[in-house]
Design an enzyme around this catalytic site. Structure first.
Site: not given
Ligand code: PBG
Length: 325
Positions: A194, A246
């Site tokens: 992330k 992400k």
């Protein structure tokens, strides 16, 4: 000339015959927001078509996703009250826990319910963990709270925990805590790679974030790919069931890397800013909305993700259903 690649592009049928990538409603995960105390659904600034739901209306949104063929929802809770330690996150009667219980009661095993496991929606400072007296995010103290939050959500019947906080050791800590209490079937959808990204901008208004500054001491630096190998490997070793990357589209190299590295399913999250860009450009007439949306979903699948977490999930699933009739 013997080689004529255009031969395989001549008709829609031949193009479908040789298409390498599929997109099915079951590949999609629908994020949903529930706001405590809300009486009417409220559209989120910067996220056209995405709403903060009431405790009642989120059930309809979950049912709509399920009837479209979507198999999972990812729930984010926005509490009415926040404090320094995000205590509402561990409240068995808190907004997120209540909602998970309600969706499971309503839809049972038809729908996989993922809960965001992070403190940022619950802390008054907006960070994903608790702070030291010096104001930095205290990794290990945060893990203890994540464990409590995980057990609370497990008791409520959650299927998967979406570990989005980027604390070191979070997957292992949660796996141990869950197993010690007999929650062996509660899985972990690890936000393994992330990145600290500008593309989370509109999400901050979705959860009414009070964050000042950034999350660069815990989320990854976008200049790095090798670091993702390390993060993804650590989460896999610690017992993650699914690993997620992400954001998605600016990180398709990382999605591909994850798909090569992992024997477990890979997910990618098309985040709020990616939605905002497409919707704004489409509203201005600069791009065609639905084709652009489909292109992004297929691109994420082509890069190697099994699961696409997307605010457009229900709409895309309905489109795919009609398309295949
Ligand atoms: C943190 C979390 C964030 C998002 C999902 N979980 C925000 C952040 O890391 O700053 C962003 C999702 C999006 O932008 O759509 N719990």
């Amino acid at each position: 000339m013997i080689e004529r690649p255009r031969r395989l592009r001549t008709t829609s049928a031949v193009r479908s015959l040789v298409a390498e990538t599929t997109l099915l409603p079951s590949h999609l995960m629908q994020p949903l927001f529930v706001r405590e105390g809300l009486t009417e659904p409220r559209e989120i600034a910067g996220m056209p078509g995405v709403w903060q739901q009431t405790e009642q209306s989120i059930l309809d949104a979950a049912k709509a996703a399920s009837s479209a063929g979507v198999k999972s929802v990812m729930v984010f809770g926005i509490p009415a009250k926040r404090d320094a330690t995000g205590s509402e996150a561990c409240n068995p009667e808190g907004i997120l826990t209540r909602t998970v219980r309600a969706i499971k009661r309503e839809l049972g095993d038809e729908l996989v319910v993922v809960a965001d496991l992070c403190l940022d929606e619950f802390t008054d400072h907006g960070h994903c963990g608790v702070l030291t007296s010096a104001g930095t995010v205290d990794n290990d103290a945060t893990l203890r709270l994540y464990e409590q939050m995980a057990l609370t959500l497990a008791d409520a019947g959650v299927d998967l925990l979406g570990t989005s906080g980027m604390m070191d050791g979070q997957v292992g800590a949660l796996r141990e805590a869950l197993d010690a209490e007999g929650h062996i079937d509660v899985g972990i959808l690890a936000y393994a790679a992330k990145y600290a990204s500008s593309f989370y901008g509109p999400f901050r208004s979705a959860v009414e974030s009070t964050l000042e500054g950034d999350r660069k001491t815990y989320q990854q630096d976008y200049r790095n790919a090798r670091e993702s190998v390390r993060e993804i490997s650590l989460d896999l070793e610690q017992g993650a069931d699914i690993v997620m990357v992400k954001p998605a589209t600016a990180y398709l190299d990382i999605v591909h890397l994850a798909s090569q590295l992992s024997e477990k399913p890979v997910a990618a999250y098309l985040v709020s800013g990616e939605l905002a860009m497409v919707e704004a450009a489409a509203a201005a007439g600069y791009i065609e909305r639905l084709p652009a949306i489909l292109e992004l979903h297929y691109a994420v699948r082509r890069a190697g993700a099994q699961i696409v977490c997307s605010y457009w999930a229900t709409e895309v699933a309905n489109y795919l259903k009609k398309e295949n009739q």
